[in-house]
Design a protein around this motif. Structure first.
Motif, short mmCIF file in Angstrom:
data_model
loop_
_atom_site.label_atom_id
_atom_site.label_comp_id
_atom_site.label_asym_id
_atom_site.label_seq_id
_atom_site.Cartn_x
_atom_site.Cartn_y
_atom_site.Cartn_z
N ALA A 92 -55.29 -14.97 25.67
CA ALA A 92 -55.95 -15.84 24.69
C ALA A 92 -57.35 -15.34 24.37
O ALA A 92 -57.79 -15.40 23.22
N SER A 93 -58.06 -14.83 25.37
CA SER A 93 -59.41 -14.33 25.11
C SER A 93 -59.37 -13.07 24.25
O SER A 93 -60.31 -12.78 23.52
N LEU A 94 -58.28 -12.30 24.29
CA LEU A 94 -58.13 -11.13 23.42
C LEU A 94 -58.14 -11.56 21.96
O LEU A 94 -58.84 -10.97 21.13
N PHE A 95 -57.40 -12.61 21.63
CA PHE A 95 -57.36 -13.09 20.25
C PHE A 95 -58.67 -13.77 19.86
O PHE A 95 -59.13 -13.63 18.74
N GLY A 96 -59.27 -14.50 20.78
CA GLY A 96 -60.50 -15.24 20.48
C GLY A 96 -61.72 -14.35 20.35
O GLY A 96 -62.62 -14.65 19.56
#
Length: 183
Positions: A92-96
């Motif tokens: 999720a942090s990759l996309f965010g």
């Protein structure tokens, strides 16, 4: 837990008592047994009551205490660790944080679309940018691994912009498509 508490003996109803008198006698005996147990607990405090999982009471004092308010980030990290959510959090942090991870220039011309089984699909805004991203793929994987963790992204699939599709809509005709539009 082995505590030195006596095992309660079963209640014996008085002989010849029936109905409401029997219920009242059993209730009085249970209350007397409860009061005796309370008195015994007050006179002999259990050693290690704080370690047994019971809630601590009273003033916590000047030093750190588990009852003190905790920072939200610390509590979230502890929750992620105990529940085993490290991998979904990294994904999720990759996309965010896409812009922070790959840089503002690359992020302005591309976006992550999906991540499945360690394979990240990236959509570029033009075919030229898709070619450029394919050349930068190894460096992008290293940057992603440095930011979100190793093994989250193993391979990049880079696509150019999607071409317009004529097969949209509830009513369509099979065939080559609208020939009159382009000559």
């Amino acid at each position: 837990m082995s505590h030195d508490r006596p095992v309660p003996e079963p209640l014996e109803p008085p002989a010849g008592v029936q109905g409401p008198e029997l219920a009242r006698a059993v209730l009085d005996a249970a209350k007397a047994r409860r009061d005796a147990a309370r008195a015994q607990r007050r006179t002999s405090p259990r050693p290690g009551a704080a370690e047994s999982g019971r809630r601590l009471r009273g003033y916590s004092g000047p030093g750190p205490d588990p009852r003190d308010p905790q920072l939200l980030g610390t509590m979230l990290n502890r929750l992620v660790q105990t529940r085993g959510w490290q991998r979904p959090t990294a994904e999720a942090s990759l996309f965010g944080a896409w812009e922070k991870i790959v840089g503002a220039d690359v992020a302005a011309h591309s976006r992550p679309v999906k991540l499945e089984n360690g394979e990240l699909t990236v959509e570029a805004e033009s075919t030229a940018w898709a070619t450029q991203l394919r050349l930068l793929a190894a460096g992008l994987i290293k940057r992603i691994a440095g930011e979100v963790g190793h093994g989250v992204v193993k391979k990049l699939h880079i696509h150019g912009p999607a071409a317009p599709s004529w097969s949209k809509g509830p009513r369509r005709v099979r065939g080559r498509g609208p020939r009159d539009t382009y000559g």
